[in-house]
Design an enzyme around this catalytic site. Structure first.
Site, mmCIF file in Angstrom:
data_model
loop_
_atom_site.group_PDB
_atom_site.id
_atom_site.type_symbol
_atom_site.label_atom_id
_atom_site.label_comp_id
_atom_site.label_asym_id
_atom_site.label_seq_id
_atom_site.Cartn_x
_atom_site.Cartn_y
_atom_site.Cartn_z
ATOM 1 N N ARG A 1 -29.719 32.494 99.997
ATOM 2 C CA ARG A 1 -28.289 31.387 100.546
ATOM 3 C C ARG A 1 -28.384 30.420 101.937
ATOM 4 O O ARG A 1 -28.592 30.853 102.863
ATOM 5 C CB ARG A 1 -27.103 31.916 99.786
ATOM 6 C CG ARG A 1 -25.686 30.846 101.134
ATOM 7 C CD ARG A 1 -24.695 31.409 100.187
ATOM 8 N NE ARG A 1 -23.873 29.831 100.681
ATOM 9 C CZ ARG A 1 -22.549 30.779 100.245
ATOM 10 N NH1 ARG A 1 -22.134 31.405 99.181
ATOM 11 N NH2 ARG A 1 -22.039 29.188 100.493
ATOM 12 N N ARG B 1 -24.653 26.676 95.322
ATOM 13 C CA ARG B 1 -25.499 27.847 95.894
ATOM 14 C C ARG B 1 -26.748 28.366 95.314
ATOM 15 O O ARG B 1 -26.030 28.861 93.922
ATOM 16 C CB ARG B 1 -23.861 28.209 96.427
ATOM 17 C CG ARG B 1 -23.433 29.257 95.666
ATOM 18 C CD ARG B 1 -21.896 28.740 95.231
ATOM 19 N NE ARG B 1 -21.221 27.212 95.782
ATOM 20 C CZ ARG B 1 -20.652 27.591 96.946
ATOM 21 N NH1 ARG B 1 -20.041 28.967 96.733
ATOM 22 N NH2 ARG B 1 -19.517 26.580 97.728
ATOM 23 N N ASP C 1 -23.023 33.499 95.608
ATOM 24 C CA ASP C 1 -21.672 33.757 96.347
ATOM 25 C C ASP C 1 -21.075 34.906 96.220
ATOM 26 O O ASP C 1 -20.699 35.250 95.516
ATOM 27 C CB ASP C 1 -20.507 32.436 95.814
ATOM 28 C CG ASP C 1 -19.499 31.480 97.427
ATOM 29 O OD1 ASP C 1 -19.651 32.463 98.567
ATOM 30 O OD2 ASP C 1 -18.631 31.315 96.619
ATOM 31 N N ASP D 1 -17.367 36.861 97.214
ATOM 32 C CA ASP D 1 -16.482 36.646 98.128
ATOM 33 C C ASP D 1 -14.968 38.403 97.683
ATOM 34 O O ASP D 1 -15.653 39.317 96.726
ATOM 35 C CB ASP D 1 -14.943 35.975 97.314
ATOM 36 C CG ASP D 1 -15.625 34.725 97.357
ATOM 37 O OD1 ASP D 1 -16.567 33.815 98.585
ATOM 38 O OD2 ASP D 1 -15.559 33.502 96.086
HETATM 39 O O1 GSY Z 1 -16.855 31.161 95.334
HETATM 40 C C1 GSY Z 1 -16.918 30.271 94.216
HETATM 41 C C2 GSY Z 1 -17.374 29.416 94.100
HETATM 42 N N1 GSY Z 1 -17.359 28.325 92.639
HETATM 43 C C3 GSY Z 1 -17.513 28.113 91.807
HETATM 44 C C4 GSY Z 1 -18.035 29.588 90.944
HETATM 45 O O2 GSY Z 1 -17.949 30.779 91.678
HETATM 46 N N2 GSY Z 1 -17.310 29.474 89.970
HETATM 47 C C5 GSY Z 1 -17.387 28.436 88.881
HETATM 48 N N3 GSY Z 1 -17.211 28.665 88.138
HETATM 49 N N4 GSY Z 1 -16.179 27.419 90.286
HETATM 50 C C6 GSY Z 1 -16.968 27.227 91.542
HETATM 51 N N5 GSY Z 1 -16.356 26.892 92.261
HETATM 52 C C7 GSY Z 1 -16.645 27.150 93.785
HETATM 53 S S1 GSY Z 1 -15.904 26.369 94.977
#
Ligand code: GSY
Length: 162
Positions: free
Chosen positions: A83, A92, A95, A97
């Protein structure tokens, strides 16, 4: 031991491969036990919509790491899997979280738990509800939260083991 939920997402390169590798690395991390992973989901991008679809999943773990140690562990895995933090809301490789850490409520410069945007994101709620259909987030049943996200496209990816 705290019961914790982590959200995983990827929308660059071998998306499924990144999520599967991240789950394997979490499973083998010191201080993490009894990992249960949801199915993987193909999800439409939320926020910056001008980017590729994501693969998302949620894992449940038990841990004796404190929230900051856990965050550092997750960031280490993100870095290990390549990353680079280029654009805040952009594409990315991976990710991770921290969504929920037991019943803890934490707000600091580094971390906010429960994750502040999880209640409006079907890409988090659907896999979380698969693992724990009766969970409440800050007192609201997940099924109530899910019913407000019907407009977001989230599709379970069939397991290669089935
Ligand atoms: O941390 C969230 C990153 N993210 C995402 C994701 O993981 N999935 C979708 N579908 N949309 C997202 N937009 C972001 S920012």
């Amino acid at each position: 031991m705290a019961k914790v939920y982590l959200g995983l997402g990827s929308n660059l390169g071998d998306k499924i491969g990144y999520i599967e590798k991240a789950i394997a690395l979490l499973e083998n991390s010191d201080g993490i036990r009894n990992l249960r992973a949801s199915s993987l989901y193909k999800t439409e991008p939320i926020g910056n919509v001008d980017q590729d679809w994501f693969v998302n999943a949620v894992v449940e773990i038990e841990t004796d790491l404190n929230p900051m140690q856990l965050l550092e562990c997750c960031q280490g895995i993100e870095t290990k899997l390549g990353r680079k933090r280029i654009e805040k809301w952009g594409p990315r490789t991976l990710d991770i979280d921290v969504l929920l850490y037991g019943n803890a409520e934490i707000k600091s410069a580094e971390i906010e738990i429960p994750h502040p945007r999880m209640v409006e994101r079907a890409f988090v709620l659907r896999p979380l509800a698969e693992l724990n259909p009766c969970i409440e987030i800050s007192g609201t049943p997940i099924q109530v939260l899910l019913s407000s996200t019907d407009n977001q496209q989230v599709e379970k990816i069939p397991s290669r083991l089935n």
